[in-house]
Write a protein that holds these residues in place. Sequence first.
Motif, PDB file in Angstrom:
ATOM      1  N   THR A 164       0.831  -1.207   0.000  1.00 53.74           N
ATOM      2  CA  THR A 164       0.000   0.000   0.000  1.00 53.74           C
ATOM      3  C   THR A 164       0.869   1.261   0.000  1.00 53.74           C
ATOM      4  O   THR A 164       0.444   2.326  -0.416  1.00 53.74           O
ATOM      5  CB  THR A 164      -0.941   0.045   1.225  1.00 53.74           C
ATOM      6  N   ALA A 165       2.135   1.099   0.489  1.00 49.59           N
ATOM      7  CA  ALA A 165       3.025   2.261   0.542  1.00 49.59           C
ATOM      8  C   ALA A 165       3.577   2.616  -0.848  1.00 49.59           C
ATOM      9  O   ALA A 165       4.150   3.674  -1.034  1.00 49.59           O
ATOM     10  CB  ALA A 165       4.182   1.967   1.500  1.00 49.59           C
ATOM     11  N   ASP A 166       3.435   1.726  -1.818  1.00 47.24           N
ATOM     12  CA  ASP A 166       4.005   1.979  -3.139  1.00 47.24           C
ATOM     13  C   ASP A 166       3.038   1.477  -4.216  1.00 47.24           C
ATOM     14  O   ASP A 166       3.168   0.360  -4.714  1.00 47.24           O
ATOM     15  CB  ASP A 166       5.368   1.244  -3.240  1.00 47.24           C
ATOM     16  N   SER A 167       2.057   2.309  -4.577  1.00 45.09           N
ATOM     17  CA  SER A 167       1.017   1.833  -5.504  1.00 45.09           C
ATOM     18  C   SER A 167       1.610   1.579  -6.900  1.00 45.09           C
ATOM     19  O   SER A 167       1.083   0.793  -7.676  1.00 45.09           O
ATOM     20  CB  SER A 167      -0.125   2.842  -5.590  1.00 45.09           C
ATOM     21  N   HIS A 168       2.754   2.228  -7.215  1.00 49.23           N
ATOM     22  CA  HIS A 168       3.382   2.055  -8.523  1.00 49.23           C
ATOM     23  C   HIS A 168       3.818   0.595  -8.737  1.00 49.23           C
ATOM     24  O   HIS A 168       3.753   0.072  -9.851  1.00 49.23           O
ATOM     25  CB  HIS A 168       4.590   2.997  -8.627  1.00 49.23           C
ATOM     26  N   PHE A 169       4.224  -0.057  -7.646  1.00 48.59           N
ATOM     27  CA  PHE A 169       4.662  -1.461  -7.701  1.00 48.59           C
ATOM     28  C   PHE A 169       3.510  -2.326  -8.271  1.00 48.59           C
ATOM     29  O   PHE A 169       3.697  -3.126  -9.184  1.00 48.59           O
ATOM     30  CB  PHE A 169       5.031  -1.909  -6.282  1.00 48.59           C
ATOM     31  N   GLY A 170       2.297  -2.119  -7.738  1.00 52.83           N
ATOM     32  CA  GLY A 170       1.114  -2.862  -8.188  1.00 52.83           C
ATOM     33  C   GLY A 170       0.788  -2.556  -9.644  1.00 52.83           C
ATOM     34  O   GLY A 170       0.459  -3.455 -10.419  1.00 52.83           O
ATOM     35  N   GLU A 171       0.907  -1.275 -10.022  1.00 50.47           N
ATOM     36  CA  GLU A 171       0.589  -0.900 -11.414  1.00 50.47           C
ATOM     37  C   GLU A 171       1.565  -1.561 -12.389  1.00 50.47           C
ATOM     38  O   GLU A 171       1.197  -2.009 -13.469  1.00 50.47           O
ATOM     39  CB  GLU A 171       0.667   0.625 -11.578  1.00 50.47           C
ATOM     40  N   LEU A 172       2.843  -1.629 -11.971  1.00 51.33           N
ATOM     41  CA  LEU A 172       3.843  -2.272 -12.834  1.00 51.33           C
ATOM     42  C   LEU A 172       3.487  -3.743 -13.059  1.00 51.33           C
ATOM     43  O   LEU A 172       3.630  -4.282 -14.155  1.00 51.33           O
ATOM     44  CB  LEU A 172       5.240  -2.186 -12.195  1.00 51.33           C
ATOM     45  N   PHE A 173       2.997  -4.387 -12.005  1.00 58.94           N
ATOM     46  CA  PHE A 173       2.630  -5.798 -12.124  1.00 58.94           C
ATOM     47  C   PHE A 173       1.478  -5.993 -13.102  1.00 58.94           C
ATOM     48  O   PHE A 173       1.442  -6.963 -13.854  1.00 58.94           O
ATOM     49  CB  PHE A 173       2.258  -6.397 -10.760  1.00 58.94           C
ATOM     50  N   GLU A 174       0.543  -5.057 -13.081  1.00 58.82           N
ATOM     51  CA  GLU A 174      -0.599  -5.161 -13.974  1.00 58.82           C
ATOM     52  C   GLU A 174      -0.127  -5.089 -15.428  1.00 58.82           C
ATOM     53  O   GLU A 174      -0.534  -5.880 -16.266  1.00 58.82           O
ATOM     54  CB  GLU A 174      -1.545  -4.009 -13.670  1.00 58.82           C
ATOM     55  N   PHE A 192       3.535  -6.491 -25.284  1.00 59.17           N
ATOM     56  CA  PHE A 192       4.762  -7.197 -24.919  1.00 59.17           C
ATOM     57  C   PHE A 192       5.877  -6.201 -24.575  1.00 59.17           C
ATOM     58  O   PHE A 192       6.583  -6.349 -23.575  1.00 59.17           O
ATOM     59  CB  PHE A 192       5.191  -8.116 -26.072  1.00 59.17           C
ATOM     60  N   GLY A 193       6.017  -5.152 -25.399  1.00 59.59           N
ATOM     61  CA  GLY A 193       7.061  -4.145 -25.177  1.00 59.59           C
ATOM     62  C   GLY A 193       6.869  -3.470 -23.818  1.00 59.59           C
ATOM     63  O   GLY A 193       7.823  -3.285 -23.056  1.00 59.59           O
ATOM     64  N   ARG A 194       5.612  -3.125 -23.502  1.00 60.37           N
ATOM     65  CA  ARG A 194       5.341  -2.446 -22.232  1.00 60.37           C
ATOM     66  C   ARG A 194       5.602  -3.384 -21.058  1.00 60.37           C
ATOM     67  O   ARG A 194       6.136  -2.983 -20.021  1.00 60.37           O
ATOM     68  CB  ARG A 194       3.889  -1.939 -22.198  1.00 60.37           C
ATOM     69  N   ALA A 195       5.234  -4.674 -21.253  1.00 60.49           N
ATOM     70  CA  ALA A 195       5.431  -5.647 -20.169  1.00 60.49           C
ATOM     71  C   ALA A 195       6.927  -5.862 -19.901  1.00 60.49           C
ATOM     72  O   ALA A 195       7.350  -6.020 -18.748  1.00 60.49           O
ATOM     73  CB  ALA A 195       4.763  -6.970 -20.536  1.00 60.49           C
ATOM     74  N   LEU A 196       7.707  -5.844 -20.972  1.00 64.57           N
ATOM     75  CA  LEU A 196       9.151  -6.043 -20.826  1.00 64.57           C
ATOM     76  C   LEU A 196       9.777  -4.881 -20.037  1.00 64.57           C
ATOM     77  O   LEU A 196      10.641  -5.076 -19.166  1.00 64.57           O
ATOM     78  CB  LEU A 196       9.767  -6.119 -22.219  1.00 64.57           C
ATOM     79  N   ARG A 197       9.293  -3.675 -20.326  1.00 66.20           N
ATOM     80  CA  ARG A 197       9.786  -2.509 -19.589  1.00 66.20           C
ATOM     81  C   ARG A 197       9.374  -2.608 -18.116  1.00 66.20           C
ATOM     82  O   ARG A 197      10.157  -2.337 -17.220  1.00 66.20           O
ATOM     83  CB  ARG A 197       9.198  -1.238 -20.216  1.00 66.20           C
ATOM     84  N   ALA A 198       8.142  -3.082 -17.890  1.00 64.56           N
ATOM     85  CA  ALA A 198       7.669  -3.240 -16.506  1.00 64.56           C
ATOM     86  C   ALA A 198       8.528  -4.284 -15.791  1.00 64.56           C
ATOM     87  O   ALA A 198       8.883  -4.119 -14.613  1.00 64.56           O
ATOM     88  CB  ALA A 198       6.203  -3.664 -16.493  1.00 64.56           C
ATOM     89  N   ARG A 199       8.902  -5.363 -16.506  1.00 65.81           N
ATOM     90  CA  ARG A 199       9.737  -6.399 -15.879  1.00 65.81           C
ATOM     91  C   ARG A 199      11.053  -5.801 -15.387  1.00 65.81           C
ATOM     92  O   ARG A 199      11.489  -6.069 -14.268  1.00 65.81           O
ATOM     93  CB  ARG A 199      10.010  -7.540 -16.876  1.00 65.81           C
TER      94      ARG A 199
END
Length: 452
Positions: A164-174, A192-199
């Motif tokens: 909950t302290a880092d909502s960006h972490f959850g968004e990256l997972f999505e 795929f490109g966006r997911a790779l950047r999130a990884r």
Amino acid sequence: MTTTRTEKSLPLPPGSFGLPVIGETISFLRDRDFAKKRHKRYGSIFKTHLFGRPTVMMIGAEANRFLFTNENQHFSVTWPHSTKVLLGLGSLAMQTGEIHQKRRKLLSQVFQPRALAGYTSTMESIIHSYLQKWQQMGTLTWYPELRKYTFDVACKLFVGTDATADSHFGELFEEYCQGLFTIPVQLPWTKFGRALRAREQLLAKIEEIVRQRQQQPNSNEDALGLLLQARDEDGNSLSLEELKDQVLTLLFAGHETLTSAIASLCLLLAQHPDILATARAEQQQLGFKESLTLEHLKQMNYLELVIKEALRLIPPVGGGFREVIKGCEFNQYFIPQGWSALYQINRTHQDINIYTEPNNFEPQRFAPQKAEEKAKPYSYIPFGGGMRECLGKEFAKLEMKLFAANLIREYEWELVPNQNLDMIMVPTPHPHDGLQVKFRQLISISQAKPGN
Ligand code: HEM
């Protein structure tokens, strides 16, 4: 074992490879009845072409048995290219042979009964905070909220952080999950490109967490603590690169499938008030209050059947990919080396030879006097089977039961009218409009509280 001349003279399974290069991949990803239509047309084994490879789809309890018991002889795990790249070579789901067995043994410590017993109070306090939040919201879109909840639990129990302290972490997972089953075109705007950047960003965050933890005293309180201390049989610890891939897999597998499973359970209960009433009556009869233990949960027999049936009717994982490493025969067809094989959870759970009226939500089909799934081995496989059966199976069942017991004991919910409840199947089943509900405390409970 070599492929015999007789096997090679057998016909290939019926079916179509579809278009050049992309084969039938687009229909596979978009048409939720892809397997059903072909099953009807060609029978329980057919060929297709998915993610760049000729693929045989094998349906039914017998096919599952053949595949699960021939792991490492005829079949070895593989995934579509997008999944492989995004999971990473250090993920348990990608490892094979001896290293897979060693790592599975090591990681299974995180899911031992003693570890599970230790997770319940943390899980329950997160459950309570979300139930109260949803009560205050009144009307909500539940699926994204359930995702936040399961992600909170996974972060706390696997890496000891507060999501909950880092909502960006959850968004990256999505973003990451959206790319798992896609055509792997690596451009900034493709899934795929966006997911790779999130990884990449997720791995950087995980590395930060690992480095912080390495500065602190050892702890057995979460999965990361166990992994940092773990040594394999040769006394080696995990490399940083592998550790990051394994943690990423635990965080991903530990919440994506569970969100789908819990959302489906909530949807099915809302659509079947009689079943919800029976499950609620069981809770009232047992009369347990806060701090449920594994012993308490074991006594919730009807809830067990309800959860089992939800996982049969809407399995979060539709099936699993394997590579054919040695050609073989199945049902009088030849399956050539180098093809992919795909076992089918969805279709197995819809088999009319196993389940009466398989489209109906009917928990009693699993009651001991009926036990429809016992007719044939490998008839009920929401968690796969054999040596690659889901590592988090007991964790998942615990989290579902603990959540459901607390929910149905004290709260009620109804579906907001005129929403689209059709299921989107990729990456895991979820209702089109995200499951909109009106959520409130049960009237009998709110009246019993002083001040209400
Ligand atoms: C309702 C929830 C879940 C469902 C339906 C589910 C389903 C599955 C299935 C079907 C497989 C086998 C895939 C194959 O045959 O290749 C699998 C593997 C796996 N699952 Fe789960 N899973 C769930 C929750 C979890 C949780 C909570 C975790 C823990 C973090 C987890 C971790 C894993 C791992 C690590 C594997 C790979 C095992 C291996 O290859 O040896 N899963 N899961």
